[in-house]
Write a protein that holds these residues in place. Structure first.
Motif, PDB file in Angstrom:
ATOM      1  N   LYS A 249      33.300  43.254  37.214  1.00 47.92           N
ATOM      2  CA  LYS A 249      33.718  42.154  38.069  1.00 47.92           C
ATOM      3  C   LYS A 249      33.983  40.944  37.196  1.00 47.92           C
ATOM      4  O   LYS A 249      33.388  40.863  36.117  1.00 47.92           O
TER       5      LYS A 249
ATOM      6  N   ILE B 229      43.572  46.511  33.515  1.00 50.94           N
ATOM      7  CA  ILE B 229      43.656  47.294  34.765  1.00 50.94           C
ATOM      8  C   ILE B 229      45.072  47.860  34.894  1.00 50.94           C
ATOM      9  O   ILE B 229      45.277  49.039  35.198  1.00 50.94           O
TER      10      ILE B 229
ATOM     11  N   SER C 104      44.232  37.281  40.789  1.00 47.26           N
ATOM     12  CA  SER C 104      43.851  38.638  41.219  1.00 47.26           C
ATOM     13  C   SER C 104      44.905  39.263  42.132  1.00 47.26           C
ATOM     14  O   SER C 104      45.072  40.487  42.138  1.00 47.26           O
TER      15      SER C 104
ATOM     16  N   CYS D 112      36.355  48.712  36.494  1.00 48.22           N
ATOM     17  CA  CYS D 112      36.463  47.426  35.802  1.00 48.22           C
ATOM     18  C   CYS D 112      35.302  46.538  36.203  1.00 48.22           C
ATOM     19  O   CYS D 112      34.973  46.429  37.388  1.00 48.22           O
TER      20      CYS D 112
ATOM     21  N   VAL E 145      37.934  41.035  45.564  1.00 48.14           N
ATOM     22  CA  VAL E 145      38.724  39.800  45.688  1.00 48.14           C
ATOM     23  C   VAL E 145      38.237  38.985  46.891  1.00 48.14           C
ATOM     24  O   VAL E 145      38.231  37.754  46.862  1.00 48.14           O
TER      25      VAL E 145
ATOM     26  N   PRO F 286      38.970  46.951  44.890  1.00 50.01           N
ATOM     27  CA  PRO F 286      39.390  45.628  44.403  1.00 50.01           C
ATOM     28  C   PRO F 286      39.584  44.643  45.553  1.00 50.01           C
ATOM     29  O   PRO F 286      39.372  43.448  45.381  1.00 50.01           O
TER      30      PRO F 286
ATOM     31  N   LEU G   5      46.111  43.184  42.612  1.00 51.96           N
ATOM     32  CA  LEU G   5      45.905  43.984  43.833  1.00 51.96           C
ATOM     33  C   LEU G   5      47.209  44.631  44.272  1.00 51.96           C
ATOM     34  O   LEU G   5      47.254  45.828  44.582  1.00 51.96           O
TER      35      LEU G   5
ATOM     36  N   HIS H  85      40.984  41.323  32.150  1.00 47.51           N
ATOM     37  CA  HIS H  85      40.951  42.396  33.159  1.00 47.51           C
ATOM     38  C   HIS H  85      42.328  42.740  33.743  1.00 47.51           C
ATOM     39  O   HIS H  85      42.649  43.934  33.830  1.00 47.51           O
ATOM     40  N   PRO H  86      43.134  41.727  34.155  1.00 47.38           N
ATOM     41  CA  PRO H  86      44.421  42.092  34.771  1.00 47.38           C
ATOM     42  C   PRO H  86      45.277  42.990  33.870  1.00 47.38           C
ATOM     43  O   PRO H  86      45.793  44.013  34.322  1.00 47.38           O
TER      44      PRO H  86
ATOM     45  N   VAL I  76      37.971  40.847  39.287  1.00 49.37           N
ATOM     46  CA  VAL I  76      39.299  41.400  38.974  1.00 49.37           C
ATOM     47  C   VAL I  76      40.039  40.474  37.999  1.00 49.37           C
ATOM     48  O   VAL I  76      40.716  40.917  37.077  1.00 49.37           O
TER      49      VAL I  76
ATOM     50  N   ILE J  26      35.370  48.343  41.203  1.00 54.26           N
ATOM     51  CA  ILE J  26      34.913  47.098  40.564  1.00 54.26           C
ATOM     52  C   ILE J  26      33.386  47.107  40.467  1.00 54.26           C
ATOM     53  O   ILE J  26      32.692  47.588  41.350  1.00 54.26           O
TER      54      ILE J  26
END
Ligand SMILES: NC(=O)c1ccc[n+]([C@@H]2O[C@H](COP(=O)([O-])OP(=O)(O)OC[C@H]3O[C@@H](n4cnc5c(N)ncnc54)[C@H](O)[C@@H]3O)[C@@H](O)[C@H]2O)c1
Length: 345
Positions: A101, A87, A110, A99, A317, A313, A114, A83-84, A103, A126
Motif C-alpha cells: 500500500k 504495477i 492512483s 503491491c 484507493v 486496488p 486503476l 508503485h504506478p 497504489v 494491495i
C-alpha cells in the motif's frame, strides 16, 4: 510438487520481511504440494544479492530482467512513488501483482492506475495486511454477527515507536496516507460503511526535520460514517511504550478491542492490575507477523487461481480517498467531505 515463482522488487524495510516470508511459506504450502521459488531485485544491488544468497533465492539485476525471467507473480515493495510504474509493468507482463500500500502517493495519481488495471483485466492485490490479522478478523465476525448491537463509537490507534527515515517521510504522502490509511481501510472493511467526512488535527513536537518535509509526527482525525456514526483515527511516530495498534468498537450490546493482549503497549494506572504483562511489540513487522504471512499465502493462492483477490486496488484507493481528505482537513483546519466513488467495489 507444483512450483510457483514469485519475483520481488524492492528489499528495503518491508521487502526483506516479504522475502523471508515467501521463502518460509514452503513450510506450510509444501504440505499441499506447492513449492514457491523467489527471485528478487533492488537498485541497491549488493544488498539484494547478499539477501538472495542468504535466502537461497535468485538475484536478478533489473526489474525488466526479473519480468523476463519466467515468474508467475510479481511482488512490489518499493517506495510508494514507484508503485504506478511497477504495477503497470506487472500488468503488461500479464502477471498477478501484489503491491504494498498505497497504489500511489495520492488518489489523483492512483486513478489512472486503476483504469489501466481494469482496461487490461489485471489482478493487483494491495498490501493491507490487517485484513488477515486474527484480532481484526474476530472483531469483524462479532460485528457481522450482531453481537455488539449498534455501534456508537469506533477508536483506531496506530503508533510507531520511532519515525522512519526523513528521506522516506519526504515521499510518503504524509502520516495519514502512509500510516492511518491502514485504519481507514480496516474501518471500511470491518463496518462495510463509507467514511463521508474527516476533521483532522496534527502536531509536531518531535524531530523538526519531519515538519520541514511537510509532515506531522502525530495526528488525530474525527471520522463520520455514512450512517452518522462517529469514530477517531489517531497516529504517532513517537510512542516510547511500543508499537501500538488497536481498534475499539463499542456498541449498544457489547464492546471489543483489537490489540488488547499481553503485549499491548499500554500499562494500567490502577492498583494491583498486572495486565498486560508481556514485552510490548516494537515494530509493525512483529505486531503483524502472522498477518503478513497470511496475506502472502493468500497472494500465492491468487497466483494459483484458487482465490479471489482479497484486497482490490479499488478498496485501497477508497481508503486513500479518506487519507487524502484527512490531509486536506489537516492543512485547511476544517472538516472535509470525502470524495466517494460513484459505485462501491
Ligand atoms: N503494509 C505495511 O504495513 C507497510 C509497512 C511499511 C511500508 N509499507 C509500504 O512499503 C513500501 C516500501 O516501504 P519501505 O519502508 O520498505 O521502503 P524502503 O525505502 O525501506 O525500501 C524500498 C526499497 O526499494 C528499492 N527500490 C526503490 N525503487 C526501486 C526500483 N525502481 N527498482 C528496484 N528497487 C527499488 C530501494 O532501494 C529500497 O531498498 C512503501 O510503499 C510503504 O508504504 C507498508
Amino acid at each position: 510438487m507444483k512450483e510457483t515463482v514469485l519475483g520481488l522488487v524492492g528489499v528495503g524495510r518491508i521487502g526483506v520481511m516479504h522475502a523471508r516470508n515467501i521463502v518460509a511459506l514452503n513450510d506450510s504450502l509444501g504440505r499441499d504440494g506447492i513449492h514457491v521459488r523467489l527471485k528478487l531485485t533492488d537498485v541497491a544491488a549488493q544488498h539484494a544479492a547478499a539477501l538472495a544468497t542468504d535466502l537461497g533465492a535468485e538475484f536478478v539485476p533489473t526489474v525488466d530482467g526479473l519480468l523476463a525471467s519466467g515468474i508467475d507473480g510479481l511482488v512490489i515493495a518499493t517506495g510508494t512513488a514507484t508503485h504506478p510504474e511497477l504495477i503497470t509493468k506487472g500488468v503488461d507482463a500479464g502477471l498477478p501483482v501484489f503491491c504494498e500500500k498505497p497504489v500511489a502517493v495520492n488518489v489523483q495519481e492512483s486513478l489512472p492506475v486503476l483504469d489501466y488495471i481494469n482496461e487490461k483485466g489485471g489482478t493487483v492485490q494491495i498490501g493491507h495486511q490487517r485484513r488477515f490479522d486474527a484480532g481484526y478478523l474476530e472483531a469483524k465476525r462479532a460485528y457481522d454477527a450482531g453481537e455488539l448491537g449498534w455501534i456508537h463509537s469506533l477508536r483506531a490507534v496506530t503508533c510507531d515507536m520511532t519515525p522512519p527515515p526523513v528521506e522516506f517521510l519526504a515521499t510518503s504522502g504524509g502520516l495519514f496516507r502512509d500510516c492511518s490509511v491502514h485504519d481507514f481501510d480496516i474501518l471500511r472493511w470491518l463496518t462495510g460503511r463509507e467514511i463521508v467526512e474527516v476533521y483532522a488535527k496534527g502536531s509536531n513536537n518531535g524531530d523538526p526535520a519531519i515538519g520541514a518535509v511537510g509532515d506531522v509526527d502525530t495526528a488525530l482525525a474525527v471520522v463520520t460514517f455514512d450512517d452518522g456514526t462517529v469514530g477517531t483515527v489517531s497516529a504517532s511516530r513517537y510512542n516510547g511504550a511500543g508499537h501500538d495498534v488497536r481498534l475499539e468498537l463499542q456498541g449498544s450490546a457489547g464492546s471489543v478491542m483489537v490489540g488488547m493482549d499481553e503485549q499491548m503497549a499500554m500499562s494500567s494506572a490502577e492498583q494491583l492490575v498486572e495486565f498486560p504483562s508481556g514485552d510490548p511489540h516494537k515494530t509493525f513487522a512483529e505486531r503483524f507477523d502472522q498477518a503478513y504471512r497470511s496475506e502472502m499465502a493468500a497472494f500465492v493462492e491468487v497466483v494459483l487461481g484458487n482465490r479471489k483477490n482479497p484486497c482490490t486496488p479499488e478498496d485501497a484507493v477508497a481508503a486513500s480517498r479518506v487519507a487524502d481528505a484527512a490531509q486536506e482537513s489537516l492543512e485547511a483546519g476544517a472538516p472535509v467531505r470525502v470524495a466517494l466513488p460513484a459505485v462501491r467495489s
